[in-house]
Design an enzyme around this catalytic site. Structure first.
Site, PDB file in Angstrom:
ATOM      1  N   PRO A   9       1.002  -0.976  -0.011  1.00  0.00           N
ATOM      2  CA  PRO A   9       0.049   0.114  -0.103  1.00  0.00           C
ATOM      3  C   PRO A   9       0.990   1.340  -0.200  1.00  0.00           C
ATOM      4  O   PRO A   9       2.220   0.939   0.958  1.00  0.00           O
ATOM      5  CB  PRO A   9      -0.781   0.050   1.246  1.00  0.00           C
ATOM      6  CG  PRO A   9      -0.210  -1.301   2.394  1.00  0.00           C
ATOM      7  CD  PRO A   9       0.623  -2.174   1.505  1.00  0.00           C
ATOM      8  N   ASN A  10       0.211   2.378  -1.095  1.00  0.00           N
ATOM      9  CA  ASN A  10       1.057   3.251  -0.561  1.00  0.00           C
ATOM     10  C   ASN A  10       2.103   3.541  -1.087  1.00  0.00           C
ATOM     11  O   ASN A  10       3.114   4.975  -1.027  1.00  0.00           O
ATOM     12  CB  ASN A  10       1.034   4.255   0.802  1.00  0.00           C
ATOM     13  CG  ASN A  10      -0.194   4.449   1.860  1.00  0.00           C
ATOM     14  OD1 ASN A  10      -1.057   5.223   0.850  1.00  0.00           O
ATOM     15  ND2 ASN A  10      -0.200   3.384   2.702  1.00  0.00           N
ATOM     16  N   ARG A  17       5.063  11.071  -2.347  1.00  0.00           N
ATOM     17  CA  ARG A  17       4.996  10.470  -1.616  1.00  0.00           C
ATOM     18  C   ARG A  17       5.912  10.674  -0.460  1.00  0.00           C
ATOM     19  O   ARG A  17       6.813  10.120  -0.694  1.00  0.00           O
ATOM     20  CB  ARG A  17       4.429   8.919  -1.386  1.00  0.00           C
ATOM     21  CG  ARG A  17       4.076   8.513  -0.327  1.00  0.00           C
ATOM     22  CD  ARG A  17       4.616   6.656   0.617  1.00  0.00           C
ATOM     23  NE  ARG A  17       4.200   6.469   1.505  1.00  0.00           N
ATOM     24  CZ  ARG A  17       4.077   5.139   1.923  1.00  0.00           C
ATOM     25  NH1 ARG A  17       4.894   4.631   1.238  1.00  0.00           N
ATOM     26  NH2 ARG A  17       4.134   5.267   3.575  1.00  0.00           N
ATOM     27  N   TYR A  22      11.168   8.995   1.131  1.00  0.00           N
ATOM     28  CA  TYR A  22      11.072   8.223   0.552  1.00  0.00           C
ATOM     29  C   TYR A  22      11.681   8.031  -1.230  1.00  0.00           C
ATOM     30  O   TYR A  22      11.885   7.386  -2.164  1.00  0.00           O
ATOM     31  CB  TYR A  22       9.601   7.141  -0.257  1.00  0.00           C
ATOM     32  CG  TYR A  22       9.314   6.667   1.187  1.00  0.00           C
ATOM     33  CD1 TYR A  22       9.412   5.792   1.817  1.00  0.00           C
ATOM     34  CD2 TYR A  22       7.474   7.318   1.879  1.00  0.00           C
ATOM     35  CE1 TYR A  22       9.063   5.018   3.131  1.00  0.00           C
ATOM     36  CE2 TYR A  22       7.053   6.903   2.785  1.00  0.00           C
ATOM     37  CZ  TYR A  22       7.566   5.738   3.393  1.00  0.00           C
ATOM     38  OH  TYR A  22       7.512   5.256   4.853  1.00  0.00           O
ATOM     39  N   ASN A  73       7.715  -5.808  -0.315  1.00  0.00           N
ATOM     40  CA  ASN A  73       7.715  -4.381  -0.126  1.00  0.00           C
ATOM     41  C   ASN A  73       6.457  -4.690   0.549  1.00  0.00           C
ATOM     42  O   ASN A  73       5.307  -3.797   0.184  1.00  0.00           O
ATOM     43  CB  ASN A  73       8.159  -3.614  -0.556  1.00  0.00           C
ATOM     44  CG  ASN A  73       8.396  -2.562   0.265  1.00  0.00           C
ATOM     45  OD1 ASN A  73       7.579  -2.045   1.863  1.00  0.00           O
ATOM     46  ND2 ASN A  73       9.105  -1.190  -0.071  1.00  0.00           N
ATOM     47  N   ALA A  76       2.843  -0.754   4.988  1.00  0.00           N
ATOM     48  CA  ALA A  76       2.776  -0.535   6.836  1.00  0.00           C
ATOM     49  C   ALA A  76       2.798  -1.686   6.988  1.00  0.00           C
ATOM     50  O   ALA A  76       1.987  -2.336   8.407  1.00  0.00           O
ATOM     51  CB  ALA A  76       1.886   0.475   6.883  1.00  0.00           C
ATOM     52  N   HIS A  79       4.137  -4.121   9.736  1.00  0.00           N
ATOM     53  CA  HIS A  79       4.285  -4.096  10.867  1.00  0.00           C
ATOM     54  C   HIS A  79       2.847  -5.500  11.858  1.00  0.00           C
ATOM     55  O   HIS A  79       2.739  -4.769  13.030  1.00  0.00           O
ATOM     56  CB  HIS A  79       3.839  -2.721  11.422  1.00  0.00           C
ATOM     57  CG  HIS A  79       5.042  -2.114  10.327  1.00  0.00           C
ATOM     58  ND1 HIS A  79       6.277  -2.793  10.564  1.00  0.00           N
ATOM     59  CD2 HIS A  79       4.939  -0.984   9.870  1.00  0.00           C
ATOM     60  CE1 HIS A  79       6.992  -1.393   9.901  1.00  0.00           C
ATOM     61  NE2 HIS A  79       6.309  -0.053   9.146  1.00  0.00           N
ATOM     62  N   GLU A  97      12.296  -9.318   1.904  1.00  0.00           N
ATOM     63  CA  GLU A  97      11.498  -8.292   2.079  1.00  0.00           C
ATOM     64  C   GLU A  97      12.104  -7.295   2.393  1.00  0.00           C
ATOM     65  O   GLU A  97      13.124  -6.928   2.498  1.00  0.00           O
ATOM     66  CB  GLU A  97      10.882  -8.317   4.055  1.00  0.00           C
ATOM     67  CG  GLU A  97       9.999  -7.488   4.132  1.00  0.00           C
ATOM     68  CD  GLU A  97       9.282  -7.233   6.079  1.00  0.00           C
ATOM     69  OE1 GLU A  97       8.375  -8.252   6.479  1.00  0.00           O
ATOM     70  OE2 GLU A  97      10.201  -6.350   6.364  1.00  0.00           O
ATOM     71  N   HIS A  99      12.596  -3.065   2.391  1.00  0.00           N
ATOM     72  CA  HIS A  99      12.184  -1.640   3.141  1.00  0.00           C
ATOM     73  C   HIS A  99      12.627  -0.301   1.920  1.00  0.00           C
ATOM     74  O   HIS A  99      14.404  -0.839   2.220  1.00  0.00           O
ATOM     75  CB  HIS A  99      11.817  -0.976   3.980  1.00  0.00           C
ATOM     76  CG  HIS A  99      11.076  -1.956   4.219  1.00  0.00           C
ATOM     77  ND1 HIS A  99       9.281  -1.743   4.649  1.00  0.00           N
ATOM     78  CD2 HIS A  99      11.220  -3.717   5.847  1.00  0.00           C
ATOM     79  CE1 HIS A  99       8.999  -2.792   5.337  1.00  0.00           C
ATOM     80  NE2 HIS A  99       9.721  -3.805   5.972  1.00  0.00           N
ATOM     81  N   SER A 101      12.736   2.340   2.830  1.00  0.00           N
ATOM     82  CA  SER A 101      13.490   3.853   4.451  1.00  0.00           C
ATOM     83  C   SER A 101      14.288   2.513   5.167  1.00  0.00           C
ATOM     84  O   SER A 101      13.972   1.306   5.052  1.00  0.00           O
ATOM     85  CB  SER A 101      12.589   4.500   4.916  1.00  0.00           C
ATOM     86  OG  SER A 101      11.570   3.410   5.431  1.00  0.00           O
ATOM     87  N   ARG A 106      13.032   4.054  12.742  1.00  0.00           N
ATOM     88  CA  ARG A 106      12.276   5.330  12.641  1.00  0.00           C
ATOM     89  C   ARG A 106      10.606   4.620  13.489  1.00  0.00           C
ATOM     90  O   ARG A 106      11.748   5.175  15.170  1.00  0.00           O
ATOM     91  CB  ARG A 106      11.112   5.666  11.470  1.00  0.00           C
ATOM     92  CG  ARG A 106      12.045   5.114   9.603  1.00  0.00           C
ATOM     93  CD  ARG A 106      11.422   5.192   8.467  1.00  0.00           C
ATOM     94  NE  ARG A 106      10.405   5.862   8.006  1.00  0.00           N
ATOM     95  CZ  ARG A 106       9.445   5.870   7.325  1.00  0.00           C
ATOM     96  NH1 ARG A 106       9.054   5.207   6.775  1.00  0.00           N
ATOM     97  NH2 ARG A 106       8.698   6.954   7.346  1.00  0.00           N
TER      98      ARG A 106
END
Ligand code: DQA
Length: 146
Positions: A9-10, A17, A22, A73, A76, A79, A97, A99, A101, A106
């Site tokens: 998502p996103n 974004r 990112y 990826n 969110a 998590h 997996e 990411h 960032s 964070r």
């Protein structure tokens, strides 16, 4: 060898974004870099994105016989989605997996990934290189019998 690149998502909004987190590369540009990297290694690549948990599960299921490896990826969902973790375990395709960032640097809620334990590994905080390294790692793994 076939590798699926799956974005959660996103990530469709990459480029606009939170560019300070990112970067300014769009999802299309990111995919183009990953595809070119795979092509150099003679890997057959597919890239997919969904903003929906069930959509991501459907894509994982649909590629379970095609893919020799998956770069995922989960955004969110990493998590808190036990459904995605189960989906990765269910299809038994080596998955890494990734990411963009560094999720360890964070907010506290990002430090835990419930999906990662079902994966062969996790690469985080390297931007596009997180994906490229994951492709290289999967390419180095022995091809599984289907
Ligand atoms: C992300 C990190 C996640 O915490 C976040 O929710 C994302 C992107 C990354 O690539 O850095 O959507 O997966």
């Amino acid at each position: 060898m076939n590798i699926l690149i799956l974005h959660g998502p996103n990530l469709n909004l990459l480029g606009e974004r939170e560019p300070s987190v990112y970067g300014t590369m769009t999802l299309g540009q990111l995919n183009a870099k990953i595809m070119a990297h795979g092509k150099k290694r003679k890997i057959s690549m597919r890239a997919r994105q969904s903003n929906h948990e069930g959509g991501l599960i459907d894509i994982l299921h649909a590629h379970r016989r095609w893919a020799d490896g998956i770069v995922f990826n989960p955004g969110a969902y990493s998590h808190y989605s036990y459904a995605l973790r189960d989906a990765v375990s269910s299809i038994a395709v080596p998955t890494i997996e990734v990411h963009l960032s560094d999720i360890t640097q964070r907010e506290a809620f990002r430090r835990v990934s419930v999906v990662a334990p079902a994966c062969e590994g996790q690469i985080s905080g390297k931007g596009v290189n997180s994906y490229l390294e994951a492709v290289d790692r999967l390419a180095g793994m022995k091809r599984k019998k289907r």
